[in-house]
Structures are given as C-alpha cells and as structure tokens.
Scaffold this motif. Sequence first.
Motif, PDB file in Angstrom:
ATOM      1  N   GLY A 105      17.583  63.074  30.434  1.00 16.41           N
ATOM      2  CA  GLY A 105      17.961  64.228  28.918  1.00 16.41           C
ATOM      3  C   GLY A 105      17.258  63.727  28.130  1.00 16.41           C
ATOM      4  N   SER A 106      16.714  63.124  27.513  1.00 12.41           N
ATOM      5  CA  SER A 106      15.844  63.182  26.708  1.00 12.41           C
ATOM      6  C   SER A 106      14.938  63.827  25.997  1.00 12.41           C
ATOM      7  N   PHE A 147      10.817  64.578  37.608  1.00 13.86           N
ATOM      8  CA  PHE A 147      11.716  63.514  38.369  1.00 13.86           C
ATOM      9  C   PHE A 147      12.889  63.272  36.982  1.00 13.86           C
ATOM     10  N   GLY A 148      13.355  62.727  37.631  1.00 17.25           N
ATOM     11  CA  GLY A 148      14.875  61.313  36.419  1.00 17.25           C
ATOM     12  C   GLY A 148      15.379  60.203  37.018  1.00 17.25           C
ATOM     13  N   ASN A 149      16.196  60.608  38.017  1.00 17.66           N
ATOM     14  CA  ASN A 149      16.991  59.239  38.370  1.00 17.66           C
ATOM     15  C   ASN A 149      16.047  59.229  39.762  1.00 17.66           C
ATOM     16  N   GLY A 174      17.663  67.482  32.497  1.00 16.47           N
ATOM     17  CA  GLY A 174      19.237  66.663  33.683  1.00 16.47           C
ATOM     18  C   GLY A 174      18.830  67.280  34.964  1.00 16.47           C
ATOM     19  N   MET A 175      18.844  68.218  35.423  1.00 22.38           N
ATOM     20  CA  MET A 175      18.668  68.919  36.235  1.00 22.38           C
ATOM     21  C   MET A 175      18.657  67.969  37.543  1.00 22.38           C
ATOM     22  N   ALA A 176      17.783  66.734  37.120  1.00 22.54           N
ATOM     23  CA  ALA A 176      17.185  65.742  38.145  1.00 22.54           C
ATOM     24  C   ALA A 176      17.891  64.313  38.027  1.00 22.54           C
ATOM     25  N   GLY A 177      18.943  64.036  36.892  1.00 19.76           N
ATOM     26  CA  GLY A 177      19.475  63.078  36.882  1.00 19.76           C
ATOM     27  C   GLY A 177      19.356  62.647  35.530  1.00 19.76           C
ATOM     28  N   THR A 212      13.283  54.077  34.231  1.00 21.42           N
ATOM     29  CA  THR A 212      14.804  53.296  34.272  1.00 21.42           C
ATOM     30  C   THR A 212      15.677  53.404  35.146  1.00 21.42           C
ATOM     31  N   GLY A 213      14.770  53.878  36.159  1.00 26.53           N
ATOM     32  CA  GLY A 213      15.701  53.965  37.681  1.00 26.53           C
ATOM     33  C   GLY A 213      14.701  54.145  39.047  1.00 26.53           C
TER      34      GLY A 213
END
Length: 327
Positions: A105-106, A147-149, A174-177, A212-213
């Motif tokens: 998100g950032s 990468f995201g979540n 945000g498409m990956a969390g 963070t994940g």
Amino acid sequence: MRMFEFSYPWVYLLIILPFVINRLPLYYISKRAALRISFKEDIDAATEEKSSVAGISRASHFQKGMMWILFLLVLTALAKPMYIGEPLSKEVSQREVLVSVDLSGSMSTKDFKDKNGTSIDRLEAVKIVLGNFFKQRKGEKIGLILFGNAAFVQAPFTQDLNALEHLLSELSVGMAGPQTAIGDSIGLAVKMFQESNVTDRMLIVMSDGDDTGSKVPPLTAAKLAAKHDVSIFTVAMGDPKNAGEHPLDTETLKEISEMTGGKFYYAWNSDELADIYTQIDKLKPKEVKEITHRPKFDLFSYPLMLALFILLGYGLVLFVQSRREMV
C-alpha cells in the motif's frame, strides 16, 4: 563459404552391387516345359514373319544406360546430399535478469515527479523507469516478480519485451496485498533461477518498506541466493520523511546485497531511480556468447524426382509405341 556434402557417402559402395549380382549363378525357373533357343533372332530374320517361338528379349544399350542412370540417382538420394549455406552468427546473452517489485500500500505515496514535474506515486515511477530499462535489454531474458502479502511470478523469463512492458503497465498498488514479503520474493527468484542454465544471474529488488509478511526471513533467503550464485541489487525507494508505519529497513537491504555480491541503492526521486539502472549496467556488464550456425538444406528429393521423371518419360514412350503397333 557455400558447399555441398553427403551425409552417407559410403552408400556409393553399393555401385558394385550390379556386378556382384551379374556374377551370381541365378537361373530362371519355369513350371512349363520349354526349349531354350539361343538363336531366336536368326530365325526371325530368316522368315518374313516373326516366329511363334517365345524368346527372352535382351535389354538394348539405351535401356542398360537408363537403368544405370536410375541406379546412380537412387544411390545419390540414399547418400543424402545437403547444401550448406553461409555461416550465421547470433549473439546470445549469458545473463538472466529478474526484477522484483513491491506492490504494498505504501507504493501509492506520491513523492516522485515525472519529466513535467507532476507528482506521481512510487509505483508509477517504477513503471516509467523499468519501461526504459526493459527497452535496453534486447537479447536478454527478463522476468518479473511481484510481492505484497506473498510473492508471485508476473512474467517468466522472456525476450518478448513488448509483452513484458504490457504486463508492467497493468500493475496496481495493493494487487498483491498490503504487506511486504521481501524474503519470499527472493526465495521465489532463486527457484526460478534454478531452472535456468545461465551463469550470470541478477535479481533487482525494489521496495519502499521493511519485510512484514515473509515466511522465509530475508537474510535466510539471501544466503540461499548466494549459494546459487544469484547477485541481488536492492533498491530502497521514497523519501524517508514519508516512511509511514513501516519504515525502510536499509540495513537488511544492504546486508542482502553484500551477502550476494550485489549492491544497495537508495532512490529518493525519479532521476536517482533512473540512474541506478545505468550504474548497475556499468557495475555488471552483459556477457555475450556468439553462436555460429550453418543452415543445411536436404537435396535428396531432387535425384528422386529426376529418376521418377525418367521412368514416366520412358513409360510414355513405350505406351505410344504400343499404340502405333496396334494401329
């Protein structure tokens, strides 16, 4: 230079086969009673009409010559003649590049500016810079990880830069969390590199936050990357004043680069981000391997076609002669 060659030249040894067969004691066996007369031609010459005595017709010199020509044409086809063209050289890159992009998100923070001075978010800046970077990678295989979540492959290794740019343009924050799985993205990159045969493996990780994940800690993933000769260049993005809830862990990113023989960069604006890729190219120039290939074209069909045309032509001549005799 252009040249001809035969794949199986030893086939021409079969040219002695007719002479061997001619020497074999072969006999004509008939179930009917027959009288062998060696002077049938003399009998026919002494009478006005041809006798009813059946005889064995002998091949004329023309027929024997034609049979030899057909035999040589068949042998030539079996020897598989080939035409070899001029050598063709092609440069093949010995480097594969993976780019791993943070979509947390950032990345929507607007602290970058385009050429016109308009404020754009971090992901948009990445798209612009990566688009130019891809255009300069002609001949190289490039892959894209997001990468995201979690981390996933957006594009496997490919030389289709147009398709890669299209996939890049469809990215959205945000498409990956909302989280940042840097370690997982490195682990996924190592898995992709394991399936390749190149010796120069480069991973560029672009992120604006700390991990963070991830299920795999970043440093553990970096050790795995170093074991498989993957150089990681980490790029920290954004203004430190806009760090948000999870500020950049620059120390971890630096350690990842040091462990794998790469380098750490910090991009505060679009110009710095674009300059990073120029520095990476200078630091790790592309290795090129030249492959030479000579195109080969099979020619065996030509002697076969010529033999077929000779047989058809001779058959047509015999047919015309028989029609005339009947008339």
